[in-house]
Design a protein around this motif. Structure first.
Motif, mmCIF file in Angstrom:
data_model
loop_
_atom_site.group_PDB
_atom_site.id
_atom_site.type_symbol
_atom_site.label_atom_id
_atom_site.label_comp_id
_atom_site.label_asym_id
_atom_site.label_seq_id
_atom_site.Cartn_x
_atom_site.Cartn_y
_atom_site.Cartn_z
ATOM 1 N N GLY A 160 68.035 -69.519 28.801
ATOM 2 C CA GLY A 160 67.626 -69.302 30.193
ATOM 3 C C GLY A 160 67.975 -67.905 30.685
ATOM 4 O O GLY A 160 67.234 -67.308 31.465
ATOM 5 N N GLN A 161 69.109 -67.353 30.217
ATOM 6 C CA GLN A 161 69.507 -66.008 30.618
ATOM 7 C C GLN A 161 68.529 -64.974 30.082
ATOM 8 O O GLN A 161 68.171 -64.021 30.756
ATOM 9 C CB GLN A 161 70.916 -65.704 30.098
ATOM 10 N N THR B 203 65.386 -65.616 29.229
ATOM 11 C CA THR B 203 64.117 -65.827 29.931
ATOM 12 C C THR B 203 64.136 -65.117 31.281
ATOM 13 O O THR B 203 63.165 -64.465 31.668
ATOM 14 C CB THR B 203 63.878 -67.329 30.153
ATOM 15 N N ALA B 204 65.264 -65.236 31.992
ATOM 16 C CA ALA B 204 65.364 -64.605 33.310
ATOM 17 C C ALA B 204 65.203 -63.091 33.187
ATOM 18 O O ALA B 204 64.553 -62.459 34.019
ATOM 19 C CB ALA B 204 66.698 -64.955 33.960
ATOM 20 N N GLY B 205 65.786 -62.505 32.144
ATOM 21 C CA GLY B 205 65.643 -61.062 31.933
ATOM 22 C C GLY B 205 64.208 -60.680 31.618
ATOM 23 O O GLY B 205 63.661 -59.723 32.178
ATOM 24 N N LEU B 206 63.588 -61.439 30.717
ATOM 25 C CA LEU B 206 62.189 -61.165 30.370
ATOM 26 C C LEU B 206 61.299 -61.273 31.600
ATOM 27 O O LEU B 206 60.405 -60.463 31.818
ATOM 28 C CB LEU B 206 61.701 -62.155 29.307
ATOM 29 N N ALA B 207 61.571 -62.311 32.446
ATOM 30 C CA ALA B 207 60.734 -62.552 33.621
ATOM 31 C C ALA B 207 60.818 -61.391 34.615
ATOM 32 O O ALA B 207 59.949 -61.228 35.455
ATOM 33 C CB ALA B 207 61.122 -63.860 34.293
ATOM 34 N N LEU B 208 61.869 -60.584 34.524
ATOM 35 C CA LEU B 208 61.991 -59.424 35.408
ATOM 36 C C LEU B 208 61.252 -58.208 34.855
ATOM 37 O O LEU B 208 61.270 -57.139 35.451
ATOM 38 C CB LEU B 208 63.465 -59.072 35.605
ATOM 39 N N GLY B 209 60.644 -58.375 33.679
ATOM 40 C CA GLY B 209 59.904 -57.269 33.093
ATOM 41 C C GLY B 209 60.707 -56.446 32.098
ATOM 42 O O GLY B 209 60.286 -55.375 31.684
ATOM 43 N N MET B 210 61.890 -56.953 31.718
ATOM 44 C CA MET B 210 62.684 -56.219 30.733
ATOM 45 C C MET B 210 62.117 -56.488 29.335
ATOM 46 O O MET B 210 61.612 -57.566 29.063
ATOM 47 C CB MET B 210 64.150 -56.655 30.798
ATOM 48 N N PHE C 36 71.509 -55.444 27.835
ATOM 49 C CA PHE C 36 72.129 -55.534 29.158
ATOM 50 C C PHE C 36 72.495 -56.951 29.577
ATOM 51 O O PHE C 36 73.226 -57.131 30.540
ATOM 52 C CB PHE C 36 71.206 -54.916 30.216
ATOM 53 N N ILE C 37 71.957 -57.952 28.870
ATOM 54 C CA ILE C 37 72.234 -59.327 29.280
ATOM 55 C C ILE C 37 72.951 -60.124 28.194
ATOM 56 O O ILE C 37 73.994 -60.708 28.439
ATOM 57 C CB ILE C 37 70.918 -60.028 29.703
ATOM 58 N N GLN D 21 77.509 -60.437 27.563
ATOM 59 C CA GLN D 21 78.083 -61.780 27.721
ATOM 60 C C GLN D 21 78.650 -62.292 26.400
ATOM 61 O O GLN D 21 79.705 -62.918 26.374
ATOM 62 C CB GLN D 21 77.022 -62.749 28.251
ATOM 63 N N PRO E 145 55.655 -57.203 29.461
ATOM 64 C CA PRO E 145 56.674 -56.668 30.376
ATOM 65 C C PRO E 145 56.068 -56.058 31.643
ATOM 66 O O PRO E 145 56.595 -56.266 32.743
ATOM 67 C CB PRO E 145 57.397 -55.617 29.527
ATOM 68 N N ARG F 147 54.935 -58.880 33.937
ATOM 69 C CA ARG F 147 56.056 -59.632 34.522
ATOM 70 C C ARG F 147 56.744 -58.873 35.651
ATOM 71 O O ARG F 147 57.341 -59.469 36.538
ATOM 72 C CB ARG F 147 57.074 -59.983 33.438
ATOM 73 N N ARG F 148 56.673 -57.524 35.594
ATOM 74 C CA ARG F 148 57.246 -56.737 36.687
ATOM 75 C C ARG F 148 56.581 -57.077 38.015
ATOM 76 O O ARG F 148 57.187 -56.964 39.066
ATOM 77 C CB ARG F 148 57.022 -55.244 36.407
ATOM 78 N N PHE G 15 63.982 -69.917 38.917
ATOM 79 C CA PHE G 15 64.145 -71.068 38.028
ATOM 80 C C PHE G 15 64.952 -72.187 38.683
ATOM 81 O O PHE G 15 65.756 -71.939 39.591
ATOM 82 C CB PHE G 15 64.872 -70.640 36.749
ATOM 83 N N GLU H 134 69.804 -69.213 36.874
ATOM 84 C CA GLU H 134 69.888 -68.239 35.788
ATOM 85 C C GLU H 134 70.313 -66.861 36.263
ATOM 86 O O GLU H 134 69.791 -65.840 35.822
ATOM 87 C CB GLU H 134 68.551 -68.145 35.025
ATOM 88 N N PHE I 116 72.698 -63.710 36.117
ATOM 89 C CA PHE I 116 73.439 -63.160 34.994
ATOM 90 C C PHE I 116 74.927 -63.314 35.302
ATOM 91 O O PHE I 116 75.440 -62.769 36.276
ATOM 92 C CB PHE I 116 73.052 -61.708 34.757
ATOM 93 N N HIS J 195 77.637 -62.262 34.052
ATOM 94 C CA HIS J 195 78.597 -61.161 33.948
ATOM 95 C C HIS J 195 78.409 -60.126 35.051
ATOM 96 O O HIS J 195 79.078 -59.105 35.045
ATOM 97 C CB HIS J 195 78.496 -60.502 32.573
ATOM 98 N N VAL K 71 64.538 -51.069 34.492
ATOM 99 C CA VAL K 71 63.100 -51.161 34.249
ATOM 100 C C VAL K 71 62.337 -50.125 35.069
ATOM 101 O O VAL K 71 61.507 -49.392 34.548
ATOM 102 C CB VAL K 71 62.574 -52.584 34.554
#
Ligand SMILES: Nc1ncnc2c1ncn2[C@@H]1O[C@H](COP(=O)(O)OP(=O)(O)O)[C@@H](O)[C@H]1O
Ligand SMILES: [Mg+2]
Lengths: 242, 249
Positions: free
Chosen positions: A117-118, A120-127, A135-136, A140, B81, B84-85, B91, B95, B97, B99, B113
């Protein structure tokens, strides 16, 4: 019993060189061991069957036999196949491959502990996948693997004494040779013991500061990384066998 | 006004999706107009999450087209990518992060990004946290926030990329009842400010308040697609009505 002799050994060139060699073997083997572990962990993440079989055989061989056996095997058996290595190189190769088998497991569990899920959340932001990793996932995973990796590192410092059997002039061999020449076992071994304790303490302190620097809530966290005293008691309570 | 603005922002045309032999989406089509909010309801396992994941290319659709702002995005995953931006996603389990602090969660994607400077990203995070009504939580970590607060940070994090479309996948179903309201309020405010949104939820109060269009899914198909007025005046498909009765009682 002579305290003076202990000091004399402690500051002698041979003991110092022995300690340096111990440190060198430990650090080199750790470096290549972590590298081997990383390669194995990543190979296992790929879902390619043949690569997974190769890594399984590697883990089976190196976790299923004693390190001492592995050291002696590499030093004494490889030459019959025409591969002639110095004692130092044999020692480092054996320890690295052995360490890699344990590091792989630690690193793999660290990567897996970061839930999908972590990512996925990063990918969903366009990373990109690489940025998600950098970075994610890795920050961790690093916090998860650091304590068990630290313990492995301290373990390696002690395991390195085994290479004395193939005549690498590390700390234990130096102490043992000195003692059998002078019959001053107490003094020689005490000097070696002091070196070992000094080195493990330095490693533990390094681990402590590294864990603290990776803690995102530096300074204002309720549960700070375990302090040194706690680590010492922990070390005396958990028995690790190799 | 550009001619494009008359087109729907999103036009999903007949998409299919299978996992192995299992057909999960069967010829789904849906238009979402700019500034409108679509609520998707339907029983568990009907393919609602899969539909959302296909829209921002987390899952590739097997066939069909997804026109986003006039361009077909379904064909080429290499653009994922970039697509998705422009599409924010929220979710069920937040989710965040783990840290990073609340502010850093919001700042990460703009910095890594979009290349925003740290101080610009920080200003952005401050604005967004105010928008979701928790400016005082900027330096808190996810495990120090309640579920409702975490979900609001997650919404702010998605908004930080200035998306044209927001997707919410059951954003309140992991929340304790007393926190559902604060999250739905934020979503409704965004919708009324003109944020185009697709919301998978069973909160019919929210649907009544914020939805322009309501979609009912079952077994991978969209079997009802009604304006909010029609839907709540009771002129709906019988199966949808039965499902509604179930979740309301
Ligand atoms: N990655 C996947 N692999 C295999 N099956 C999946 C996967 N994702 C979802 N499914 C299956 O697809 C169906 C629809 O799932 P989902 O879209 O999550 O439904 P909903 O969100 O409406 O509850 C379920 O039966 C689920 O088991
Ligand atoms: Mg779902």
């Amino acid at each position: 019993m002579s305290l003076e002799l202990v000091f004399e050994y402690l500051f002698s060139r041979t003991f110092f060189d022995g300690a340096v060699l111990t440190l060198l073997i430990t650090i080199t083997s750790l470096f290549f061991g972590v590298l081997a572990g990383l390669v194995v962990a990543l190979l296992q993440e790929t879902k390619i069957r043949s690569l997974q079989v190769v890594t399984l055989v590697y883990l089976w061989l190196f976790r299923g036999t004693p390190v001492l056996f592995q050291i002696i095997f590499i030093y004494n058996v490889l030459p019959t196949f025409g591969i002639r290595l110095s004692a130092f190189l044999s020692a480092v190769i054996a320890l690295s491959l052995n360490e890699g088998a344990y590091m792989a497991e630690i690193l793999r569990s660290g990567l897996q502990a970061v839930k999908t899920g972590q990512r996925t959340a990063g990918l969903a932001l366009g990373m990109t996948k690489a940025k998600v990793m950098r970075f994610i996932v890795i920050p961790q995973a690093a916090r998860i693997v650091l304590p068990p990796m630290g313990n492995q590192m301290i373990g390696m410092l002690k395991t390195s004494a085994l290479v004395s059997v193939i005549a690498v002039e590390e700390l234990l061999l130096v102490a043992n040779q000195t003692a059998s020449a002078s019959f001053r076992y107490f003094e020689a071994l005490t000097a070696a013991g002091i070196y070992y304790l000094a080195l493990t303490t330095i490693f533990m302190a390094g681990q402590f500061f590294l864990e603290r620097s990776l803690d995102p809530k530096r300074g204002r966290r309720k549960a700070a990384p375990a302090p040194l005293i706690e680590r010492l008691t922990h070390m005396t309570e958990t028995a690790e066998t190799r | 006004m550009r001619s494009q603005d008359h087109q729907p922002l999103l036009d999903i045309i007949n998409i299919d999706k299978s996992f192995g032999a299992l057909k999960i989406l069967k010829g789904c089509s849906l238009k979402v107009n700019r500034k409108e909010t679509v609520v998707v309801i339907g029983p568990s396992g009907s393919g609602k999450s899969t539909l959302l994941r296909c829209l921002n290319l987390l899952e590739p659709a097997d066939s069909g087209a997804i026109l986003f702002d006039g361009k077909d995005i379904a064909g080429d995953l290499r653009n994922a990518p970039a697509v998705r931006r422009e599409i924010g996603m929220v979710f069920q389990n937040f989710e965040l992060f783990q840290h990073l602090s609340a502010a850093e969660n919001i700042m990460l994607a703009p910095m890594k990004v979009s290349g925003l400077s740290r101080s610009d990203a920080h200003d952005l995070a401050t604005d967004l946290l105010r928008k979701v009504h928790i400016p005082e939580k900027a330096d808190f970590f996810p495990d120090e926030l309640s579920g409702g607060q975490q979900q609001r940070v997650a919404i702010a994090r998605a908004l930080a990329m200035k998306p044209k479309l927001m997707l919410y996948d059951e954003p309140t179903s992991a929340l304790d009842p007393e926190m559902i309201r604060e999250v739905l309020d934020v979503m409704a405010e965004l919708s009324s400010d003109g944020m185009t949104s697709i919301v998978v939820t069973h909160e019919m109060g929210f649907a009544k308040r914020a939805a322009d269009q309501i979609v009912f899914m079952e077994s991978g198909q969209i079997i009802e697609n009604a304006t909010s007025e029609d839907f709540f005046s009771g002129t709906v498909n019988e199966r949808a009505q039965r499902f509604l009765d179930q979740i309301l009682h």
